[in-house]
Design a protein around this motif. Sequence first.
Motif, PDB file in Angstrom:
ATOM      1  N   ALA A 198       7.165   3.340  -5.569  1.00  0.00           N
ATOM      2  CA  ALA A 198       8.427   4.064  -5.395  1.00  0.00           C
ATOM      3  C   ALA A 198       9.030   3.859  -4.014  1.00  0.00           C
ATOM      4  O   ALA A 198      10.232   4.064  -3.827  1.00  0.00           O
ATOM      5  CB  ALA A 198       8.208   5.550  -5.656  1.00  0.00           C
ATOM      6  N   ARG A 199       8.198   3.434  -3.046  1.00  0.00           N
ATOM      7  CA  ARG A 199       8.685   3.289  -1.676  1.00  0.00           C
ATOM      8  C   ARG A 199       8.634   1.844  -1.172  1.00  0.00           C
ATOM      9  O   ARG A 199       8.777   1.613   0.027  1.00  0.00           O
ATOM     10  CB  ARG A 199       7.883   4.195  -0.738  1.00  0.00           C
ATOM     11  CG  ARG A 199       7.955   5.656  -1.128  1.00  0.00           C
ATOM     12  CD  ARG A 199       7.369   6.555  -0.072  1.00  0.00           C
ATOM     13  NE  ARG A 199       7.265   7.925  -0.535  1.00  0.00           N
ATOM     14  CZ  ARG A 199       7.262   8.998   0.244  1.00  0.00           C
ATOM     15  NH1 ARG A 199       7.360   8.848   1.541  1.00  0.00           N
ATOM     16  NH2 ARG A 199       7.145  10.211  -0.248  1.00  0.00           N
ATOM     17  N   THR A 200       8.463   0.916  -2.076  1.00  0.00           N
ATOM     18  CA  THR A 200       8.406  -0.485  -1.671  1.00  0.00           C
ATOM     19  C   THR A 200       9.668  -0.895  -0.929  1.00  0.00           C
ATOM     20  O   THR A 200       9.608  -1.602   0.097  1.00  0.00           O
ATOM     21  CB  THR A 200       8.199  -1.388  -2.896  1.00  0.00           C
ATOM     22  OG1 THR A 200       6.947  -1.076  -3.501  1.00  0.00           O
ATOM     23  CG2 THR A 200       8.200  -2.852  -2.495  1.00  0.00           C
ATOM     24  N   THR A 201      10.820  -0.461  -1.413  1.00  0.00           N
ATOM     25  CA  THR A 201      12.068  -0.823  -0.740  1.00  0.00           C
ATOM     26  C   THR A 201      12.151  -0.215   0.655  1.00  0.00           C
ATOM     27  O   THR A 201      12.809  -0.777   1.536  1.00  0.00           O
ATOM     28  CB  THR A 201      13.289  -0.388  -1.558  1.00  0.00           C
ATOM     29  OG1 THR A 201      13.225   1.029  -1.804  1.00  0.00           O
ATOM     30  CG2 THR A 201      13.344  -1.126  -2.889  1.00  0.00           C
ATOM     31  N   PHE A 202      11.499   0.941   0.855  1.00  0.00           N
ATOM     32  CA  PHE A 202      11.463   1.538   2.189  1.00  0.00           C
ATOM     33  C   PHE A 202      10.827   0.560   3.168  1.00  0.00           C
ATOM     34  O   PHE A 202      11.329   0.353   4.282  1.00  0.00           O
ATOM     35  CB  PHE A 202      10.629   2.823   2.188  1.00  0.00           C
ATOM     36  CG  PHE A 202      11.238   4.006   1.490  1.00  0.00           C
ATOM     37  CD1 PHE A 202      12.255   3.861   0.557  1.00  0.00           C
ATOM     38  CD2 PHE A 202      10.775   5.289   1.761  1.00  0.00           C
ATOM     39  CE1 PHE A 202      12.804   4.965  -0.085  1.00  0.00           C
ATOM     40  CE2 PHE A 202      11.326   6.385   1.139  1.00  0.00           C
ATOM     41  CZ  PHE A 202      12.336   6.233   0.201  1.00  0.00           C
ATOM     42  N   THR A 208       0.802  -1.229   0.000  1.00  0.00           N
ATOM     43  CA  THR A 208       0.000   0.000   0.000  1.00  0.00           C
ATOM     44  C   THR A 208       0.829   1.272   0.000  1.00  0.00           C
ATOM     45  O   THR A 208       0.291   2.352  -0.241  1.00  0.00           O
ATOM     46  CB  THR A 208      -0.930   0.019   1.228  1.00  0.00           C
ATOM     47  OG1 THR A 208      -0.146  -0.058   2.428  1.00  0.00           O
ATOM     48  CG2 THR A 208      -1.908  -1.149   1.195  1.00  0.00           C
ATOM     49  N   ILE A 209       2.123   1.184   0.234  1.00  0.00           N
ATOM     50  CA  ILE A 209       2.949   2.376   0.374  1.00  0.00           C
ATOM     51  C   ILE A 209       3.250   3.031  -0.968  1.00  0.00           C
ATOM     52  O   ILE A 209       3.657   4.194  -1.017  1.00  0.00           O
ATOM     53  CB  ILE A 209       4.260   2.028   1.110  1.00  0.00           C
ATOM     54  CG1 ILE A 209       4.939   3.302   1.625  1.00  0.00           C
ATOM     55  CG2 ILE A 209       5.180   1.201   0.238  1.00  0.00           C
ATOM     56  CD1 ILE A 209       6.129   3.048   2.518  1.00  0.00           C
ATOM     57  N   GLY A 210       3.055   2.322  -2.053  1.00  0.00           N
ATOM     58  CA  GLY A 210       3.364   2.850  -3.376  1.00  0.00           C
ATOM     59  C   GLY A 210       4.656   2.256  -3.909  1.00  0.00           C
ATOM     60  O   GLY A 210       5.605   2.018  -3.163  1.00  0.00           O
ATOM     61  N   GLY A 218       5.912  16.465  -1.226  1.00  0.00           N
ATOM     62  CA  GLY A 218       5.929  15.132  -1.806  1.00  0.00           C
ATOM     63  C   GLY A 218       6.625  14.099  -0.955  1.00  0.00           C
ATOM     64  O   GLY A 218       6.415  12.900  -1.138  1.00  0.00           O
ATOM     65  N   SER A 219       7.466  14.538  -0.015  1.00  0.00           N
ATOM     66  CA  SER A 219       8.208  13.574   0.807  1.00  0.00           C
ATOM     67  C   SER A 219       7.372  12.989   1.931  1.00  0.00           C
ATOM     68  O   SER A 219       7.777  12.007   2.559  1.00  0.00           O
ATOM     69  CB  SER A 219       9.453  14.239   1.402  1.00  0.00           C
ATOM     70  OG  SER A 219       9.094  15.258   2.321  1.00  0.00           O
ATOM     71  N   ASP A 220       6.214  13.591   2.219  1.00  0.00           N
ATOM     72  CA  ASP A 220       5.391  13.165   3.353  1.00  0.00           C
ATOM     73  C   ASP A 220       4.377  12.106   2.930  1.00  0.00           C
ATOM     74  O   ASP A 220       3.747  12.217   1.877  1.00  0.00           O
ATOM     75  CB  ASP A 220       4.653  14.361   3.946  1.00  0.00           C
ATOM     76  CG  ASP A 220       5.604  15.399   4.522  1.00  0.00           C
ATOM     77  OD1 ASP A 220       6.644  15.009   5.074  1.00  0.00           O
ATOM     78  OD2 ASP A 220       5.300  16.614   4.414  1.00  0.00           O
ATOM     79  N   GLN A 221       4.199  11.111   3.776  1.00  0.00           N
ATOM     80  CA  GLN A 221       3.273  10.035   3.435  1.00  0.00           C
ATOM     81  C   GLN A 221       1.815  10.468   3.585  1.00  0.00           C
ATOM     82  O   GLN A 221       0.987  10.116   2.756  1.00  0.00           O
ATOM     83  CB  GLN A 221       3.581   8.794   4.286  1.00  0.00           C
ATOM     84  CG  GLN A 221       4.903   8.157   3.877  1.00  0.00           C
ATOM     85  CD  GLN A 221       5.233   6.906   4.644  1.00  0.00           C
ATOM     86  OE1 GLN A 221       6.393   6.660   4.950  1.00  0.00           O
ATOM     87  NE2 GLN A 221       4.253   6.071   4.973  1.00  0.00           N
ATOM     88  N   ASP A 222       1.484  11.220   4.618  1.00  0.00           N
ATOM     89  CA  ASP A 222       0.166  11.833   4.749  1.00  0.00           C
ATOM     90  C   ASP A 222       0.396  13.346   4.666  1.00  0.00           C
ATOM     91  O   ASP A 222       0.747  13.989   5.652  1.00  0.00           O
ATOM     92  CB  ASP A 222      -0.484  11.450   6.078  1.00  0.00           C
ATOM     93  CG  ASP A 222      -1.922  11.949   6.199  1.00  0.00           C
ATOM     94  OD1 ASP A 222      -2.223  13.046   5.680  1.00  0.00           O
ATOM     95  OD2 ASP A 222      -2.743  11.252   6.826  1.00  0.00           O
TER      96      ASP A 222
END
Length: 303
Positions: A174-178, A170-172, A252-256
């Motif tokens: 681009a941030r799966t590796t995060f 669900t994170i998207g 853009g760097s913030d998740q919410d």
Amino acid sequence: MLTRRQILTTATAALASPLLPRRLWAGASVTMGSTQIDTLSDGTLTLPGDFILGGMPQQEMQAIVAKYGLPTDQLTPPCNVTLLRDGTNTVLFDVGAGPDFQPSAGKLLDAFDALGLSPDDVTHVLFTHAHPDHIWGLLDEFDEPMFANAAYMIGQAEFDYWMDPDTVNTIGEARTTFAVGAQRRLQAIAEQIEFIADGAEVLPGVAAHLTPGHTPGHMAYEIRSGSESVMVVGDSIGNHHVAFERPDWASGSDQDKDMAAATRVSLLDRLAAEQIALIGYHLPGGGIGRAEKSDTGYRFIET
């Protein structure tokens, strides 16, 4: 008996130049009573401008960023890891990126070497959040905890979010590796983690403050000594330009994004009104300074 991590650390230190100047790694310092606070450089990041500036009113944003002499296509923010020493405890606030995120980051052990410190000296690690540049330095090349003698503290909501198996989906993309990287590292220390709550005094003179939005359970930490205080804000205030001048803008760097903007406005209001010093993970000059009210928002004043 030496562990594999100790052998690796010793070998790395032996290869480091004995002439390495401290100024390359120690960003800034502040002393409050018997408490010494230093910011240590973990290097820098290289980020596409849209990762931070995407979605903002472009004409106004470009005018603000240009005023600071920065481009908008690529940003290279510093990474400032906070070190607190009070004579009893040696505390790290976040642990940097380690070797696996970006080649320009992951320099914390160089900073330790320049200061004559060992990872084994660290008694506590307090996490603001679990993004790669803050937590991937947790494990060494053998997947053992780099700070073997430390107690680890993180907010319950932050831990739960990254350990949730649905987060990776669900994170998207681009941030799966995060998500994968955070879960692997948190799992390695899961039995040693202490969960901390908003407002709790987690160590003598150190209080946790929930500052959500950048991540779901992001924490800031207020360090107090007598009438003096400084706030380790992590990424709740993520840069020295648009985050101060227009804290109400989504980043853009913030998740919410909406929650993060509300948190940023509230936090800057308090820091400026009460003249509390702050330490920002990605702020210039070692990250230590103050927030000052301006006509349109705030400005960051380095100290």
